[in-house]
Design a protein around this motif. Structure first.
Motif, PDB file in Angstrom:
ATOM      1  N   PRO A   1      56.042  55.902  42.987  1.00 24.18           N
ATOM      2  CA  PRO A   1      55.892  54.515  42.535  1.00 24.18           C
ATOM      3  C   PRO A   1      55.479  54.369  41.074  1.00 24.18           C
ATOM      4  O   PRO A   1      55.716  53.337  40.471  1.00 24.18           O
ATOM      5  CB  PRO A   1      54.806  53.965  43.461  1.00 24.18           C
ATOM      6  N   ALA A   2      54.836  55.393  40.507  1.00 29.70           N
ATOM      7  CA  ALA A   2      54.281  55.246  39.159  1.00 29.70           C
ATOM      8  C   ALA A   2      54.601  56.479  38.323  1.00 29.70           C
ATOM      9  O   ALA A   2      54.354  57.606  38.746  1.00 29.70           O
ATOM     10  CB  ALA A   2      52.769  55.047  39.228  1.00 29.70           C
ATOM     11  N   ILE A   3      55.129  56.245  37.115  1.00 25.02           N
ATOM     12  CA  ILE A   3      55.453  57.357  36.218  1.00 25.02           C
ATOM     13  C   ILE A   3      54.970  57.055  34.811  1.00 25.02           C
ATOM     14  O   ILE A   3      54.830  55.907  34.399  1.00 25.02           O
ATOM     15  CB  ILE A   3      56.963  57.642  36.179  1.00 25.02           C
ATOM     16  N   MET A   4      54.702  58.121  34.090  1.00 23.63           N
ATOM     17  CA  MET A   4      54.410  58.051  32.650  1.00 23.63           C
ATOM     18  C   MET A   4      55.307  59.051  31.959  1.00 23.63           C
ATOM     19  O   MET A   4      55.355  60.223  32.356  1.00 23.63           O
ATOM     20  CB  MET A   4      52.950  58.403  32.374  1.00 23.63           C
ATOM     21  N   THR A   5      56.023  58.618  30.949  1.00 25.69           N
ATOM     22  CA  THR A   5      56.872  59.544  30.202  1.00 25.69           C
ATOM     23  C   THR A   5      56.037  60.189  29.094  1.00 25.69           C
ATOM     24  O   THR A   5      56.407  60.187  27.926  1.00 25.69           O
ATOM     25  CB  THR A   5      58.082  58.817  29.616  1.00 25.69           C
ATOM     26  N   GLU A   6      54.904  60.711  29.498  1.00 24.79           N
ATOM     27  CA  GLU A   6      53.974  61.368  28.583  1.00 24.79           C
ATOM     28  C   GLU A   6      53.572  62.700  29.200  1.00 24.79           C
ATOM     29  O   GLU A   6      53.842  62.974  30.370  1.00 24.79           O
ATOM     30  CB  GLU A   6      52.728  60.497  28.355  1.00 24.79           C
ATOM     31  N   SER A   7      52.915  63.532  28.405  1.00 27.01           N
ATOM     32  CA  SER A   7      52.526  64.856  28.898  1.00 27.01           C
ATOM     33  C   SER A   7      51.193  64.833  29.631  1.00 27.01           C
ATOM     34  O   SER A   7      50.866  65.780  30.340  1.00 27.01           O
ATOM     35  CB  SER A   7      52.458  65.852  27.730  1.00 27.01           C
ATOM     36  N   THR A   8      50.414  63.764  29.461  1.00 24.31           N
ATOM     37  CA  THR A   8      49.123  63.655  30.133  1.00 24.31           C
ATOM     38  C   THR A   8      48.985  62.272  30.760  1.00 24.31           C
ATOM     39  O   THR A   8      49.660  61.322  30.356  1.00 24.31           O
ATOM     40  CB  THR A   8      47.952  63.873  29.152  1.00 24.31           C
ATOM     41  N   VAL A   9      48.102  62.163  31.732  1.00 24.73           N
ATOM     42  CA  VAL A   9      47.854  60.883  32.389  1.00 24.73           C
ATOM     43  C   VAL A   9      47.172  59.925  31.413  1.00 24.73           C
ATOM     44  O   VAL A   9      46.207  60.289  30.742  1.00 24.73           O
ATOM     45  CB  VAL A   9      46.975  61.076  33.638  1.00 24.73           C
ATOM     46  N   ARG A  10      47.687  58.722  31.321  1.00 24.75           N
ATOM     47  CA  ARG A  10      47.090  57.715  30.466  1.00 24.75           C
ATOM     48  C   ARG A  10      45.988  56.979  31.227  1.00 24.75           C
ATOM     49  O   ARG A  10      45.974  56.919  32.450  1.00 24.75           O
ATOM     50  CB  ARG A  10      48.142  56.728  29.975  1.00 24.75           C
ATOM     51  N   TYR A  11      45.075  56.368  30.465  1.00 28.23           N
ATOM     52  CA  TYR A  11      43.942  55.691  31.088  1.00 28.23           C
ATOM     53  C   TYR A  11      44.378  54.549  32.001  1.00 28.23           C
ATOM     54  O   TYR A  11      43.655  54.195  32.939  1.00 28.23           O
ATOM     55  CB  TYR A  11      42.986  55.167  30.016  1.00 28.23           C
ATOM     56  N   SER A  12      45.536  53.963  31.759  1.00 26.22           N
ATOM     57  CA  SER A  12      46.008  52.886  32.629  1.00 26.22           C
ATOM     58  C   SER A  12      46.124  53.344  34.072  1.00 26.22           C
ATOM     59  O   SER A  12      45.926  52.563  35.008  1.00 26.22           O
ATOM     60  CB  SER A  12      47.380  52.386  32.158  1.00 26.22           C
ATOM     61  N   PHE A  13      46.457  54.632  34.266  1.00 25.84           N
ATOM     62  CA  PHE A  13      46.641  55.197  35.599  1.00 25.84           C
ATOM     63  C   PHE A  13      45.535  56.181  35.955  1.00 25.84           C
ATOM     64  O   PHE A  13      45.725  57.025  36.844  1.00 25.84           O
ATOM     65  CB  PHE A  13      47.989  55.909  35.695  1.00 25.84           C
ATOM     66  N   LEU A  14      44.408  56.063  35.300  1.00 19.80           N
ATOM     67  CA  LEU A  14      43.315  56.998  35.552  1.00 19.80           C
ATOM     68  C   LEU A  14      42.942  57.021  37.037  1.00 19.80           C
ATOM     69  O   LEU A  14      42.729  55.978  37.646  1.00 19.80           O
ATOM     70  CB  LEU A  14      42.095  56.597  34.713  1.00 19.80           C
ATOM     71  N   LYS A  15      42.920  58.229  37.618  1.00 19.13           N
ATOM     72  CA  LYS A  15      42.552  58.478  39.021  1.00 19.13           C
ATOM     73  C   LYS A  15      43.518  57.830  40.010  1.00 19.13           C
ATOM     74  O   LYS A  15      43.143  57.501  41.129  1.00 19.13           O
ATOM     75  CB  LYS A  15      41.113  58.036  39.300  1.00 19.13           C
ATOM     76  N   GLU A  16      44.772  57.671  39.605  1.00 19.66           N
ATOM     77  CA  GLU A  16      45.809  57.233  40.540  1.00 19.66           C
ATOM     78  C   GLU A  16      46.612  58.466  40.955  1.00 19.66           C
ATOM     79  O   GLU A  16      47.419  58.979  40.179  1.00 19.66           O
ATOM     80  CB  GLU A  16      46.726  56.196  39.898  1.00 19.66           C
TER      81      GLU A  16
END
Length: 450
Positions: free
Chosen positions: A160-175
């Motif tokens: 359901p949730a993706i980031m096209t980045e190499s690390t988790v962004r704070y928007s999705f912290l602990k998701e």
């Protein structure tokens, strides 16, 4: 274990433990059209100079102030701007966004920001992504809390949730369901003899407990099983969409363009993406800003942003299951942690400021117009005589999107500390909003609460 068997295993083992642990979408949901909607958050890291992106033109009451304030090399002549309406114009490299404006698919909210000025990148970025201005130690991100409180997310969705980045962004912290994939073709085990044994061992390891680590492990395996079946290198965008090339190497797509292309492909492949974040940096222009192209740094960054977004929505303008197009279902917000000073500096650059533009694009946007309370560039209307005054709290824009596009009204949970008195929706987004829930026991006695 074959790919199909592994996928079946993950489908049966992922959803129930996530819900039981209180870390995923609830199983008690009623499917509605909003559950198919997709949100893409584009974060312009570094603080984009909003007054070089959207500029008062000749005939605008602020044009004279703008020219006087931008005398050190960042002023853009009126005849070099792309005219929108009300004597506002876009920098010419943003012309692809004008196409979206003319189609009523782009709205611009002016003078948006934190509820008070903060000129620190480190703090302001975290406040935005955590959704808690004043508290940068909030344990979860605002999109994480949306996922935890939404009741219309289908539990069978594996990615359901993706980031096209190499690390988790704070928007999705602990998701635990959020997946990072800067280079999706690399999301796989190596092709060694022991690949199947490795996968089988991990499936067994993460299939026992319901801790955050176990849930995240199962989610990663589920995502990998989907991603392995997708040909990213051979993907051809639809509708002749062209993602922008790099100035330094015309044979390669820009980094941001590549990220949006990945998101578009994942959406159309039916992977279940509902939330995505992509970042574009390079906006911290303290010197030699370069507002005129084609070689100016700011000019080219805006070109990258604008061409990528235009190509993204063109690419998504294809029929989606159940009716409509993928573009109709997808809403994007483009935002930066703060704006920049209204005057340029002696180095032909701009320093950190406060209020800025926020772009709303795509499906469900009441576009082709401006929103927000623009006070002007006269000294009397500037914060500390230097900044655009932020008259709209960014949480009002994000909150309205959640209410009208994703049908989540738990604004008190998603933005802790945000109140009904602070929430001021502007009508940027279309859709039937629910009554906003701010965890206020007296809310039923309030007037004017949406």
């Amino acid at each position: 274990m074959s790919l199909i068997k592994r996928r079946d295993f993950l489908k049966s083992s992922l959803a129930a433990p996530m819900v039981a642990a209180g870390l995923g979408p609830s199983l008690s949901f009623a499917h509605d059209p909003y559950s198919d909607n997709i949100f893409v958050f584009v974060f312009q890291r570094g603080g984009i100079d909003g007054l070089s992106f959207l500029v008062p033109m000749d005939g605008h009451p602020d044009r004279g102030h703008y020219e006087a304030l931008r005398a050190n090399g960042t002023m853009i002549p009126s005849n070099k701007l792309e005219s929108l309406s009300d004597n506002w114009g876009l920098i010419s490299s943003a012309a692809p966004l004008k196409d979206l404006w003319n189609q009523n698919d782009l709205a611009i909210v002016q003078a948006v920001g934190l509820p008070w000025a903060n000129r620190s990148h480190f703090e302001a970025e975290r406040y935005v992504e955590l959704g808690t201005p004043g508290n940068r130690f909030t344990p979860t991100g605002w999109l994480t809390r949306h996922m935890q409180t939404a009741i219309n997310l289908p539990p069978e969705v594996l990615m359901p949730a993706i980031m096209t980045e190499s690390t988790v962004r704070y928007s999705f912290l602990k998701e635990p369901s959020a997946v990072t994939m800067r280079y999706p073709s690399n999301v796989d085990f190596d092709s060694s003899y022991y690949e199947e044994q490795q996968e089988s061992a991990l499936e067994q390891m993460y299939g026992v407990e319901n801790s955050e680590l176990d849930i995240a492990g199962r989610q990663a395996l589920a995502a990998m099983s989907l991603i392995e079946t997708i040909d990213f290198n051979g993907y051809v965008p639809d509708n002749n969409a062209v993602y922008p090339a790099r100035l330094s190497d015309p044979t390669r797509i820009t980094s941001f363009g590549e990220e949006l292309k990945i998101i578009a492909q994942l959406i159309k492949e039916g992977t279940g993406v509902r939330l995505a974040q992509s970042d574009i940096g390079g906006w911290d222009t303290h010197n030699s800003q370069g507002n005129e192209g084609p070689d100016g740094g700011y000019f080219d960054n805006v070109r990258d942003l604008s061409e990528s977004i235009n190509a993204f929505f063109r690419d998504l303008d294809m029929p989606a299951p159940g009716g409509g197009s993928w573009a109709d279902r997808t809403t994007m917000i483009v935002y930066s942690e703060f704006g920049r000073r209204v005057f340029d500096n002696a180095d032909a650059g701009t320093d950190h400021g406060w209020g800025n533009n926020c772009l709303a694009i795509g499906g469900g946007v009441n576009g082709g117009r401006f929103y927000g309370d623009w006070l002007g560039l006269h000294d009397d209307f500037l914060f500390q005589g230097a900044d655009v005054w932020a008259t709209t709290d960014f949480r009002s824009v994000f909150g309205e999107m959640l209410m009208r596009r994703l049908h989540n009204n738990k604004l008190g949970d998603i933005f802790p500390g945000f109140t009904a008195d602070q929430y001021k929706p502007l009508g940027v987004f279309a859709g039937a909003a629910l009554k906003a829930d701010f965890n206020d026991p007296d809310i039923i006695f309030r007037d004017g609460v949406e």
